[in-house]
Motif scaffolding. Sequence first.
Motif, mmCIF file in Angstrom:
data_model
loop_
_atom_site.group_PDB
_atom_site.id
_atom_site.type_symbol
_atom_site.label_atom_id
_atom_site.label_comp_id
_atom_site.label_asym_id
_atom_site.label_seq_id
_atom_site.Cartn_x
_atom_site.Cartn_y
_atom_site.Cartn_z
ATOM 1 N N ALA A 16 0.813 -1.229 0.000
ATOM 2 C CA ALA A 16 0.000 0.000 0.000
ATOM 3 C C ALA A 16 0.849 1.284 0.000
ATOM 4 N N GLU A 17 2.164 1.147 0.157
ATOM 5 C CA GLU A 17 3.022 2.318 0.119
ATOM 6 C C GLU A 17 3.469 2.604 -1.324
ATOM 7 N N THR A 18 4.226 3.685 -1.467
ATOM 8 C CA THR A 18 4.730 4.105 -2.777
ATOM 9 C C THR A 18 6.235 3.890 -2.858
ATOM 10 N N VAL A 19 6.688 3.467 -4.011
ATOM 11 C CA VAL A 19 8.127 3.245 -4.220
ATOM 12 C C VAL A 19 8.526 3.816 -5.573
ATOM 13 N N THR A 20 9.760 4.298 -5.648
ATOM 14 C CA THR A 20 10.284 4.855 -6.895
ATOM 15 C C THR A 20 11.555 4.129 -7.288
ATOM 16 N N LEU A 21 11.580 3.639 -8.518
ATOM 17 C CA LEU A 21 12.746 2.963 -9.065
ATOM 18 C C LEU A 21 13.450 3.902 -10.033
ATOM 19 N N SER A 22 14.765 3.960 -9.943
ATOM 20 C CA SER A 22 15.534 4.916 -10.728
ATOM 21 C C SER A 22 16.142 4.302 -11.990
ATOM 22 N N CYS A 23 16.305 5.140 -12.994
ATOM 23 C CA CYS A 23 16.934 4.721 -14.251
ATOM 24 C C CYS A 23 17.559 5.950 -14.900
#
Lengths: 118, 115
Positions: A16-23
């Motif tokens: 239910a949380e938010t995550v950010t993946l980098s590129c």
Amino acid sequence: AQTVTQSQPEMSVQEAETVTLSCTYDTSESDYYLFWYKQPPSRQMILVIRQEAYKQQNATENRFSVNFQKAAKSFSLKISDSQLGDAAMYFCAYRSARQGGSNYKLTFGKGTLLTVNP
Amino acid sequence: EAGVAQSPRYKIIEKRQSVAFWCNPISGHATLYWYQQILGQGPKLLIQFQNNGVVDDSQLPKDRFSAERLKGVDSTLKIQPAKLEDSAVYLCASSFIPASSYEQYFGPGTRLTVT
């Protein structure tokens, strides 16, 4: 030659949380496509979202959105309201927008393994 | 619509043996790709076909790898003789060309272990 870099080998997020993946990527071209692919443990690669470089507006697909920064050559993926089914390896990929021949091939990063904790 | 089919799903061989993988793309897809995915890395293109012609095989180790696409539909990828470093997942993908539809659809892959 184009290169794609994913600097986070592993990430974890609470359900239910938010995550950010980098590129980040490197290219001398001005027109291209960027993709995020998801590869669950069964290994079948699935397209999550794509972005055309000529579009300023960031792409969104339901809970998935991107932050495309062309000048910085950055293309991050945000997953909102994370679900257990989001657990997978995520690959960032680049494709030239030039027509024909080998321009259609995808260049992938090394991937980020996302774990979703209940 | 049926997806990209690959077989076998798993294969274990000894070094110096030969092995072949098969791929059946989505019906109507003119372009077919073979990628090699080594553990811990992203897929790397080995060869790309447009119908039954080779478009890009610049990263195919031609001394041991070969591929063909029969009648512009099914494709086989062969390794002879295999080396330990060939252990990887071999992914087949297809896309419809002209490139107005540019998504590549991937098969489930074949996991090769060379011992």
